[in-house]
Scaffold this motif. Structure first.
Motif, PDB file in Angstrom:
ATOM      1  N   ASP A  12      23.414  45.482  37.316  1.00 51.54           N
ATOM      2  CA  ASP A  12      22.154  45.470  38.071  1.00 51.54           C
ATOM      3  C   ASP A  12      21.134  46.479  37.525  1.00 51.54           C
ATOM      4  N   GLY A 116      25.329  49.603  43.979  1.00 51.02           N
ATOM      5  CA  GLY A 116      24.300  49.378  42.968  1.00 51.02           C
ATOM      6  C   GLY A 116      22.982  49.937  43.441  1.00 51.02           C
ATOM      7  N   ARG A 117      21.955  49.164  43.193  1.00 51.77           N
ATOM      8  CA  ARG A 117      20.610  49.619  43.551  1.00 51.77           C
ATOM      9  C   ARG A 117      20.440  49.782  45.047  1.00 51.77           C
ATOM     10  N   GLY A 125      28.833  48.108  48.571  1.00 47.35           N
ATOM     11  CA  GLY A 125      27.540  47.436  48.591  1.00 47.35           C
ATOM     12  C   GLY A 125      27.672  45.973  48.994  1.00 47.35           C
TER      13      GLY A 125
END
Ligand code: AMP
Length: 144
Positions: A12, A116-117, A125
């Protein structure tokens, strides 16, 4: 022990991505498996290409955002020695596209980061969790 033949690295472009990439690369070496890589474009508008939602990496596009994402994927793939035919840039919804691609390419192991982001606020996540629940193959969520 299962011998994985096709491993898919879902990336990502978050800071920890290179660590997840190294894990996937070393697993691929260990099992003598083909390593594939995918990034799903979920943060830019649908790019105007005549190719649909799978974005060709070798065609130049006037879309600067798209070119930047392409270059990130090419750079990581080059670093990990992933063959051009196994690099995937797809526009859409990450978990859906990753699972769809895994089935299409006969992937037997998907490697993701645990986060991740979307940050470290939760234990795992949302993308990683959805892939774990819905993929038809093994999933390794690398602890970050
Ligand atoms: P998240 O669940 O969104 O915090 O992300 C967990 C992991 O899912 C990341 O470390 C990546 O391995 C994968 N992932 C998340 N978003 C994407 C994306 N847009 N494209 C490819 N992989 C992704």
């Amino acid at each position: 022990m299962t011998h994985y033949q096709n491993i898919l690295l879902a990336i990502d472009f978050s800071d920890q991505g290179h660590y997840v990439g190294q894990k996937a690369q070393s697993l691929a070496e260990q099992f003598n498996a083909q390593l594939h890589i995918v990034h799903v474009l979920d943060n830019i508008p649908m790019p105007g290409t005549p190719y649909g939602t799978v974005i060709p990496l070798h065609e130049k596009s006037p879309d600067e955002l798209l070119e930047a994402e392409k270059n990130k994927l090419i750079q990581i793939s080059d670093q990990l020695g992933i063959a051009p035919a196994r690099r995937w840039l797809i526009w859409g919804e990450p978990q859906q596209e990753i699972i769809r691609l895994a089935a299409q390419e006969h992937i037997d192991l998907i490697v993701t980061g645990s986060h991740g982001r979307h940050g470290l606020a939760v234990l795992m996540g949302s993308t990683a969790k959805e892939i774990l629940y819905h993929a038809q193959c093994d999933v390794l969520a690398v602890h970050l």
